[in-house]
Design a protein around this motif. Structure first.
Motif, mmCIF file in Angstrom:
data_model
loop_
_atom_site.group_PDB
_atom_site.id
_atom_site.type_symbol
_atom_site.label_atom_id
_atom_site.label_comp_id
_atom_site.label_asym_id
_atom_site.label_seq_id
_atom_site.Cartn_x
_atom_site.Cartn_y
_atom_site.Cartn_z
ATOM 1 N N GLN A 139 55.377 59.366 50.025
ATOM 2 C CA GLN A 139 54.485 58.518 50.155
ATOM 3 C C GLN A 139 54.714 57.133 50.331
ATOM 4 O O GLN A 139 56.022 57.005 50.479
ATOM 5 C CB GLN A 139 53.510 58.505 48.715
ATOM 6 C CG GLN A 139 54.534 58.412 47.537
ATOM 7 C CD GLN A 139 53.827 58.819 46.345
ATOM 8 O OE1 GLN A 139 52.531 58.800 46.247
ATOM 9 N NE2 GLN A 139 54.453 59.105 45.130
ATOM 10 N N GLY A 140 54.074 56.300 50.467
ATOM 11 C CA GLY A 140 54.433 54.683 50.862
ATOM 12 C C GLY A 140 53.401 53.785 51.116
ATOM 13 O O GLY A 140 52.196 54.203 50.523
ATOM 14 N N PHE A 141 53.771 52.654 51.064
ATOM 15 C CA PHE A 141 52.728 51.541 51.314
ATOM 16 C C PHE A 141 53.104 50.793 52.569
ATOM 17 O O PHE A 141 54.002 50.860 53.065
ATOM 18 C CB PHE A 141 52.738 50.613 49.931
ATOM 19 C CG PHE A 141 53.936 49.729 49.996
ATOM 20 C CD1 PHE A 141 54.184 48.667 50.455
ATOM 21 C CD2 PHE A 141 54.998 50.026 49.088
ATOM 22 C CE1 PHE A 141 55.394 47.559 50.487
ATOM 23 C CE2 PHE A 141 56.162 49.130 48.872
ATOM 24 C CZ PHE A 141 56.285 48.080 49.638
ATOM 25 N N ALA A 142 51.866 50.027 53.018
ATOM 26 C CA ALA A 142 51.819 49.320 54.057
ATOM 27 C C ALA A 142 51.148 47.864 53.791
ATOM 28 O O ALA A 142 50.250 48.055 52.999
ATOM 29 C CB ALA A 142 51.178 50.282 55.276
ATOM 30 N N PHE A 143 51.273 47.252 54.947
ATOM 31 C CA PHE A 143 50.462 45.706 54.719
ATOM 32 C C PHE A 143 50.827 45.250 56.088
ATOM 33 O O PHE A 143 51.505 45.521 56.978
ATOM 34 C CB PHE A 143 51.218 44.934 53.647
ATOM 35 C CG PHE A 143 52.588 44.325 53.806
ATOM 36 C CD1 PHE A 143 52.804 43.330 54.638
ATOM 37 C CD2 PHE A 143 53.640 45.050 53.398
ATOM 38 C CE1 PHE A 143 54.179 43.081 54.767
ATOM 39 C CE2 PHE A 143 54.929 44.782 53.465
ATOM 40 C CZ PHE A 143 55.272 43.829 54.428
ATOM 41 N N GLY A 144 49.441 44.633 56.155
ATOM 42 C CA GLY A 144 49.349 43.666 57.604
ATOM 43 C C GLY A 144 48.817 42.227 57.364
ATOM 44 O O GLY A 144 47.807 42.172 56.647
ATOM 45 N N LEU A 145 49.537 41.480 57.983
ATOM 46 C CA LEU A 145 49.045 40.027 57.652
ATOM 47 C C LEU A 145 49.116 39.216 58.942
ATOM 48 O O LEU A 145 49.850 39.622 59.911
ATOM 49 C CB LEU A 145 49.939 39.256 56.548
ATOM 50 C CG LEU A 145 51.501 39.209 56.845
ATOM 51 C CD1 LEU A 145 51.846 37.920 57.676
ATOM 52 C CD2 LEU A 145 52.263 39.188 55.643
ATOM 53 N N GLY A 146 48.072 38.372 58.981
ATOM 54 C CA GLY A 146 47.904 37.402 60.239
ATOM 55 C C GLY A 146 48.769 36.120 59.747
ATOM 56 O O GLY A 146 48.799 35.390 58.888
ATOM 57 N N VAL A 147 49.648 35.953 61.205
ATOM 58 C CA VAL A 147 50.832 35.126 61.093
ATOM 59 C C VAL A 147 50.003 33.572 61.473
ATOM 60 O O VAL A 147 50.612 32.536 60.763
ATOM 61 C CB VAL A 147 51.903 35.548 61.817
ATOM 62 C CG1 VAL A 147 52.981 34.313 61.954
ATOM 63 C CG2 VAL A 147 52.402 36.767 61.455
ATOM 64 N N ASP A 148 49.401 33.447 62.266
ATOM 65 C CA ASP A 148 48.678 32.431 62.748
ATOM 66 C C ASP A 148 48.045 31.259 61.688
ATOM 67 O O ASP A 148 48.379 30.096 61.306
ATOM 68 C CB ASP A 148 47.729 32.521 63.739
ATOM 69 C CG ASP A 148 48.375 33.336 64.839
ATOM 70 O OD1 ASP A 148 48.699 32.957 66.032
ATOM 71 O OD2 ASP A 148 48.309 34.707 64.690
ATOM 72 N N ARG A 149 47.395 32.022 60.735
ATOM 73 C CA ARG A 149 46.787 31.434 59.694
ATOM 74 C C ARG A 149 47.785 30.939 58.583
ATOM 75 O O ARG A 149 47.641 29.978 57.815
ATOM 76 C CB ARG A 149 45.804 32.188 59.125
ATOM 77 C CG ARG A 149 44.642 31.376 58.203
ATOM 78 C CD ARG A 149 43.652 32.519 57.803
ATOM 79 N NE ARG A 149 44.013 33.346 56.775
ATOM 80 C CZ ARG A 149 43.934 33.470 55.517
ATOM 81 N NH1 ARG A 149 43.280 32.525 54.916
ATOM 82 N NH2 ARG A 149 44.191 34.608 54.801
ATOM 83 N N LEU A 150 48.704 31.918 58.455
ATOM 84 C CA LEU A 150 49.810 31.660 57.512
ATOM 85 C C LEU A 150 50.622 30.262 57.994
ATOM 86 O O LEU A 150 50.773 29.393 57.232
ATOM 87 C CB LEU A 150 50.555 32.809 57.517
ATOM 88 C CG LEU A 150 51.489 33.333 55.944
ATOM 89 C CD1 LEU A 150 50.473 33.516 55.065
ATOM 90 C CD2 LEU A 150 52.099 34.537 56.253
ATOM 91 N N ALA A 151 51.109 30.371 59.199
ATOM 92 C CA ALA A 151 51.679 28.886 59.785
ATOM 93 C C ALA A 151 50.779 27.809 59.577
ATOM 94 O O ALA A 151 51.365 26.799 58.981
ATOM 95 C CB ALA A 151 51.904 29.339 61.023
ATOM 96 N N MET A 152 49.376 27.985 59.755
ATOM 97 C CA MET A 152 48.527 26.908 59.603
ATOM 98 C C MET A 152 48.595 26.298 58.217
ATOM 99 O O MET A 152 48.680 25.186 57.806
ATOM 100 C CB MET A 152 47.087 27.358 59.756
ATOM 101 C CG MET A 152 46.832 27.188 61.366
ATOM 102 S SD MET A 152 45.228 28.121 61.815
ATOM 103 C CE MET A 152 44.157 26.892 61.504
#
Ligand code: DAH
Length: 360
Positions: free
Chosen positions: A310-323
């Motif tokens: 089994q496993g985990f995954a994640f996805g994040l938006g970099v543009d907003r994080l940089a802002m």
């Protein structure tokens, strides 16, 4: 005066003048005085017409020879002067290549690239490798293998840019998220897998907070005993490091993604009371990413036994994080290639972030 004598005199005279001419203008004046329409040589040549054939037989070749020799001498002197001028210029422009470089801010790393580098450094320290995939994807990697059934409304939610259909009717597309890199990573390696995958993604969207191209980072961990607790600790720790605060608190809200079960959105604690967002303190929450445990159907599509792994995954938006991290109020200048903006918000490319040396 005999023609031979005249030729000799002119040649001696002009020769001296040419040798002492110091620039091209002086040479041109000599050329005009001797060979120009009213020059000495030209005037003598004009007399050829009134000469007897015998005289002309001597004077003609003598004058033509003089003209040729003067022209050749003038040209040679001109070339010498040009070479001397070039040497003088090169000498004045000489660069000392042994001097140390001058680090002037002529170019800078875009904040989005800086955040990629920072997160890569943080996750590398936790044992993650960096994976990549193509911007132009196919339906299988972008949707089908990620458990989006054909005709599922979630496909529409992604506002996909499709390519023209190929002869067999299949259509390539611009990837709508970095999740297809998960699929590629699972298909091309065996567990245990620990990767992050930064990349550009594309959706038909354009307003103050959305651009048709933006940036995501995907994370993926597959092993025999992975659970949500690992997901939470891993991400909470990563964001404390990213925002450079001693600790952050996180909470998970149930959500839906076709490729994870259970799925969640992760928020981190923040303070919005002072007008700007402060991370790691306060009573507010900031939505930061989507995540979950990898759906068994996804593991199966990628040739991994869901009974064993089994496993985990994640996805994040970099543009907003940089802002957020670097206090940039507007997304649109990211893509305007404005030199003043990049001078202000950009990073020195030779100071790459490291966990030990400091991130920003
Ligand atoms: N691919 C999702 C999107 O673009 C983000 C995402 C959510 C990725 C949850 C994940 C995940 O890996 O587990 O909206």
């Amino acid at each position: 005066m005999a023609i031979e004598q005249q030729v000799a005199e002119i040649e001696a005279d002009a020769g001296k003048a040419i040798a002492s001419a110091s620039d091209e203008a002086a040479l041109e004046a000599i050329r005009v005085a001797e060979l120009g329409k009213k020059g000495r040589v030209s005037l003598l040549m004009r007399e050829l017409g009134g000469m007897s054939p015998e005289q002309r037989q001597i004077a003609g070749p003598a004058l033509n020879g003089l003209k040729d020799r003067l022209t050749a001498t003038l040209n040679a002197r001109k070339a010498d002067l040009e070479l001397a001028a070039l040497n003088k210029r090169l000498e004045s422009e000489r660069e000392d290549l042994t001097l140390p470089p001058r680090f002037e801010p002529v170019g800078a790393l875009h904040p989005v690239m800086q955040v990629f580098e920072e997160l890569a450094a943080i996750f590398a320290d936790m044992g993650f490798a960096v994976a990549e995939g193509p911007d132009i994807e196919d339906d299988f990697h972008n949707f089908t293998a990620l458990n989006f059934p054909a005709g599922h409304p979630a496909r529409e939610m992604h506002d996909t840019f499709f390519m023209k259909p190929a002869a067999d009717g299949t259509r390539k597309l611009l990837r709508t998220h970095t999740s297809p890199i998960q699929v590629r990573a699972m298909l091309s390696s065996k567990p245990p897998i620990r990767v992050i995958a930064p990349g550009r993604v594309y959706r038909k969207d354009w307003d103050a907070t959305h651009t048709p191209m933006f940036h995501q980072i995907e994370g993926l961990v597959v092993d025999e005993t992975v659970h949500m607790g690992h997901l939470k600790t891993c991400l909470t720790e990563a964001f404390s490091r990213f925002f450079e605060v001693p600790t952050t608190q996180s909470r998970f809200r149930p959500h839906f993604f076709p490729f994870t079960e259970p799925s969640a959105e992760m928020d981190i604690r923040c303070d919005r009371s002072g007008g700007e967002i402060k991370i790691g303190q306060g009573d507010d929450w900031l939505e930061i990413l989507g995540c979950g445990m990898i759906h068994p159907n996804v593991l199966k599509s990628c040739g991994i036994d869901p009974e064993k792994y089994q496993g985990f995954a994640f996805g994040l938006g970099v543009d907003r994080l940089a802002m957020l991290k670097y206090g940039m109020p507007d997304l649109r200048p990211y893509f305007e290639a404005d030199v003043e903006w990049i001078k202000h918000y950009g990073f020195k490319p030779w100071l790459l972030p490291t966990v030990t040396g400091g991130l920003s």
